[in-house]
Design an enzyme around this catalytic site. Structure first.
Site: not given
Ligand code: GLC
Length: 564
Positions: A102, A204, A258, A334
């Site tokens: 990640d 992320d 993401e 999530d």
């Molecule tokens: C992304 C991650 C999540 C996290 C957020 C802030 O959405 O998947 O788990 O809380 O970013 O880093």
């Protein structure tokens, strides 16, 4: 010019996501660790998956379970050491498994040395690593924060009489990508991990790294839904391109961003091969299907419809029909467990709906991502009490509702279906204490249904278990490239119970039939001749009623036929 049918390992691979905190504890502290993953590598390999995506394992004060990083080049002590991750990589390589880490660089932890310095004085050399707003300019324009009780993304910081920006918790200050030094730091740390042998990054909230640093009032059109605004920063693609040029292009690695807030119209800007940015990204269309408009975590009242579900997958498939590549997921750390959300976790339908969803993901175009435990049909835990929740998101939202005098019971009911901890409960390995996850008190409760067959040990010897079906279905995908690269065509678009589609590649054609309902359902497909079709897999050994053009599915039955 590259085509999306060009063969690539990351298109043909199946990804297995591990939330390290919840996978396997070997030290007896109730928290999963890297040695635990090493111990389970033979199991992971036996699933037939190719790539492990590991949620963050870097040093972190754990305000958001590792998504708040205080040292990007070190390992969280609860998880192990650098020697452990090196050993993990060596052991994975031996087994032909690839590792995707990640990359959390929209923000760091407030305990990162950059931020510790940055907040010291207005002329500190790290000042410009973060977004600051001097208090003499008044209150900064509204920005929303996910993990703030008041949903306020600006936090006042006394030492320099200024506010800093945090889209997530106040312990996750946003890094200022507009500063070239920040970008260089990020590229350096990426190289550091690639040199160690990492095979890629899941990035992320990469869609939100670029900000308008005049920090204007939120433009009117985003007032009800700030997420698309966050994802539409002025220099976003410039930064991703630069990252590709400086780092990604130099290695044979995969990238998946993401991307909350990114629309279908914007999609190819990220993944069109010729633009040289990313390989794939996660869109949020499915994740918001059963949510209130503009709300990531609040359930909508109305039940989701299968036609809506099909529309999402069909339209997104179409986006990548010629260029780019999709990523497929039904849950992650999530969002709640897939079988509880898109299937049916009642005793009667759990098994077939879990395997139906596996069949679906493994027969669509795109790279499929499974969350640890999905292969054995793990379900939502549905906590009744706020004290059982560990997630910062649930806890801060609870506090916010309490402060506003809102309905806390309704919130808890909602969280049983929406809460992130549903997806984070410890892996269910066996029938012994804590299902074999830990000998100590687990950091998050183990779902009690490990005693009812939802565990690896009991499913292992059973020929028809959810686990063994998963293994078989992975092999079906591997044996038929049509399921990876083939063209996708939706059939019976208006049917609210059955999802049917064809996958075609060169001279091969496959029909996938999925009955998303508790009733038997018969479908008629004129262009298919079941008399001549060849059954590839079914999650139910029932004898189906059929004619040459029609087929009756049992509840939650999934079948794949090779058709001629
Ligand atoms: C992304 C991650 C999540 C996290 C957020 C802030 O959405 O998947 O788990 O809380 O970013 O880093």
């Amino acid at each position: 010019m590259e085509k999306n049918t060009d063969r690539k390992w990351w298109k043909e691979g199946v990804v297995y996501q591990i939330y390290p905190r919840s996978f396997q504890d070997t030290t007896g502290n109730g928290i999963g660790d890297l040695q635990g993953i090493i111990k389970r590598l033979d199991y992971i390999k036996s699933l037939g998956v190719d790539i492990i995506w590991l949620n963050p394992v870097y040093t972190s004060p754990n305000d958001d379970n590792g998504y708040d990083i205080s040292d990007y080049r070190n390992i969280m002590s609860e998880f192990g050491t650098m020697a452990d991750i090196d050993e993990l990589m060596t052991e994975m390589k031996k087994r032909g498994l690839r590792l995707v880490m990640d990359l959390v660089v929209n923000h760091s932890s407030d305990e990162h040395e950059w931020f510790i310095e940055s907040r010291k004085s207005r002329d500190n050399e790290y000042r410009d690593y973060y977004h600051w707003w001097p208090a003499e300019k008044g209150t900064p324009p509204k920005r929303f924060s996910y993990f703030d009780v008041d949903s306020n993304a600006w936090k006042y910081d006394e030492p320099t009489d200024s506010y800093y920006l945090h889209y997530y918790s106040a312990k996750q200050p946003d890094l200022k990508w507009e500063n070239p030094k920040v970008r260089e730091e990020v590229y350096d740390l990426m190289k550091f991990w690639f040199e160690k042998g990492v095979d890629g990054f899941r990035m992320d909230v990469i869609s939100t790294i670029s900000k308008d640093i005049d920090y204007p009032e939120l433009p009117g059109k985003y007032k009800g839904d700030f997420i698309p605004y966050y994802a539409d920063g002025p220099h976003l693609h410039e930064y991703i391109k630069e990252m590709n040029q400086e780092v990604l292009s130099k290695y044979d690695v995969m990238t998946v961003g993401e991307a909350p807030g990114v629309s279908k119209e914007q999609a190819l800007n990220f993944v069109d091969e010729d633009r040289k940015e990313l390989n794939m990204f996660f869109h949020f269309s499915l994740m918001s299907l059963d949510r209130e408009p503009g709300e990531t975590f609040k359930m909508r009242q109305e039940q989701w419809k299968l036609t809506e579900f099909k529309k999402i997958f069909s339209e997104w498939d179409d986006v990548f029909a010629e260029k780019g590549w999709g990523s497929l997921y039904l849950n992650n750390h999530d969002f709640p467990r897939s079988v509880s959300r898109w299937g049916n976790d009642s005793k009667m339908h759990w098994q077939n709906s879990a395997t139906l969803l596996q069949t679906f993901l493994l027969s669509m175009r795109g790279t499929p991502y499974f969350l640890y435990g999905e292969e054995i049909g793990m379900t939502n835990i549905k906590f009744d009490r706020i004290t059982d929740y560990q997630d910062i998101n649930t806890r801060t939202r609870y506090e916010g509702i309490k402060k506003a005098g809102g309905d806390l019971n309704a919130f808890i009911e909602d969280e049983k279906r929406a809460g992130r901890d549903n997806a984070r409960t410890p892996m269910q390995w066996g029938t012994n204490l804590n299902s074999g996850f830990t000998k100590a008190k687990p950091w998050l409760k183990v779902n009690d249904n490990f005693k009812e067959g939802i565990n690896v040990a009991e499913q292992e010897p059973e020929k028809d278990s959810v686990l063994n079906y998963f293994r078989n279905m992975v092999q079906v995908r591997k044996n038929h490239l049509a399921l990876v690269y083939g063209d996708y065509r939706l059939l019976l678009a208006k049917n609210e119970q059955v999802y049917a589609y064809l996958r075609t590649w060169e001279n091969e054609r496959f029909l996938v039939l999925l009955n998303f309902s508790t009733k038997r359902n018969s479908v008629t497909i004129d262009e298919v001749h079941f008399n001549k079709a060849h059954l590839i897999i079914s999650n139910d050994d029932a004898i189906n009623n059929k004619t040459d053009n029609s087929f009756e599915l049992t509840p939650y039955q999934a079948v794949i036929y090779k058709v001629f």
